[in-house]
Design a protein around this motif. Structure first.
Motif, short mmCIF file in Angstrom:
data_model
loop_
_atom_site.label_atom_id
_atom_site.label_comp_id
_atom_site.label_asym_id
_atom_site.label_seq_id
_atom_site.Cartn_x
_atom_site.Cartn_y
_atom_site.Cartn_z
N PHE A 219 0.80 -1.37 0.04
CA PHE A 219 0.05 -0.23 0.02
C PHE A 219 0.82 1.22 0.14
CE2 PHE A 219 -3.24 2.91 2.10
CZ PHE A 219 -4.02 2.88 0.91
N SER A 220 2.04 1.04 0.82
CA SER A 220 2.95 2.21 0.65
C SER A 220 3.53 2.44 -0.55
CB SER A 220 4.13 1.98 1.90
OG SER A 220 5.35 2.90 1.58
N GLU A 221 3.85 1.37 -1.38
CA GLU A 221 4.14 1.68 -2.93
C GLU A 221 3.14 2.17 -3.73
OE1 GLU A 221 5.73 -2.45 -3.38
OE2 GLU A 221 7.47 -2.08 -2.18
N LEU A 222 2.03 1.65 -3.47
CA LEU A 222 0.93 2.50 -4.32
C LEU A 222 0.67 3.73 -4.15
CD1 LEU A 222 -1.46 1.51 -6.33
CD2 LEU A 222 -2.87 1.09 -4.17
N LEU A 223 0.78 4.09 -2.64
CA LEU A 223 0.34 5.35 -2.43
C LEU A 223 1.90 6.44 -3.10
CD1 LEU A 223 -0.70 5.73 1.18
CD2 LEU A 223 -1.85 6.06 -1.06
N ARG A 224 3.03 6.02 -3.09
CA ARG A 224 3.96 6.72 -3.47
C ARG A 224 3.86 6.67 -5.27
NH1 ARG A 224 7.48 3.25 -1.31
NH2 ARG A 224 7.54 4.04 0.90
N HIS A 225 3.25 5.90 -5.60
CA HIS A 225 3.04 5.99 -7.13
C HIS A 225 2.05 7.21 -7.51
CE1 HIS A 225 2.04 4.69 -11.49
NE2 HIS A 225 0.72 4.87 -11.09
N TYR A 226 1.20 7.48 -6.63
CA TYR A 226 0.30 8.75 -6.76
C TYR A 226 0.73 9.80 -6.04
CZ TYR A 226 -3.02 5.65 -8.41
OH TYR A 226 -3.60 4.68 -9.70
N GLY A 227 2.00 9.95 -5.85
CA GLY A 227 2.79 10.99 -5.10
C GLY A 227 2.81 11.17 -3.66
N VAL A 228 2.02 10.37 -2.78
CA VAL A 228 2.14 10.51 -1.44
C VAL A 228 3.45 9.54 -0.99
CG1 VAL A 228 0.87 9.91 0.54
CG2 VAL A 228 -0.42 10.52 -1.49
N ASP A 229 4.15 10.18 -0.50
CA ASP A 229 5.58 9.49 0.22
C ASP A 229 5.29 9.36 1.65
OD1 ASP A 229 8.05 8.47 0.08
OD2 ASP A 229 8.93 10.46 0.41
N VAL A 230 4.85 8.02 2.05
CA VAL A 230 4.79 7.56 3.15
C VAL A 230 5.34 6.23 3.36
CG1 VAL A 230 2.35 6.76 2.90
CG2 VAL A 230 3.11 7.47 5.26
N SER A 231 5.80 5.97 4.66
CA SER A 231 6.39 4.36 4.64
C SER A 231 5.33 3.51 5.41
CB SER A 231 7.36 4.36 5.78
OG SER A 231 7.02 4.73 6.91
N ASP A 232 5.60 2.20 5.37
CA ASP A 232 4.62 1.50 5.71
C ASP A 232 4.18 1.69 7.38
OD1 ASP A 232 7.34 0.45 6.04
OD2 ASP A 232 6.52 -1.47 6.71
N LYS A 233 5.44 2.04 7.96
CA LYS A 233 5.14 2.31 9.43
C LYS A 233 4.38 3.50 9.63
CE LYS A 233 9.95 0.41 10.73
NZ LYS A 233 10.00 -0.41 9.49
N GLY A 234 4.48 4.50 8.55
CA GLY A 234 3.68 5.72 8.83
C GLY A 234 2.14 5.36 8.31
#
Length: 74
Positions: free
Chosen positions: A48-63
């Motif tokens: 899910f973290s990788e998916l969000l990064r694809h859309y410009g949301v830089d958040v880690s799995d811990k976040g």
């Protein structure tokens, strides 16, 4: 009868919708919805973290985990 979801409320005129952001924050409403949608779609925290990064949301799995638990709001 069709069950109403949070998204169907958008069809109501904005002047009739009462949203209490403080209550939503205190009850971790957004975090619980995020966790439910993520799990229902079969995403791990990392995926899910990788998916969000694809859309410009830089958040880690811990976040994301902290959002879901209501431990972080940013």
């Amino acid at each position: 009868m069709k069950k109403k979801t949070a998204l169907t409320k958008m069809h109501i005129a904005p002047s009739t919708v009462c949203y209490d952001a403080v209550a939503a924050r205190d009850s971790n409403e957004v975090g619980l919805i995020l966790a439910a949608v993520r799990k229902r779609n079969g995403y791990s925290l990392v995926t899910f973290s990788e998916l969000l990064r694809h859309y410009g949301v830089d958040v880690s799995d811990k976040g994301i985990s902290k959002w879901e638990k209501g431990e972080s709001l940013t």
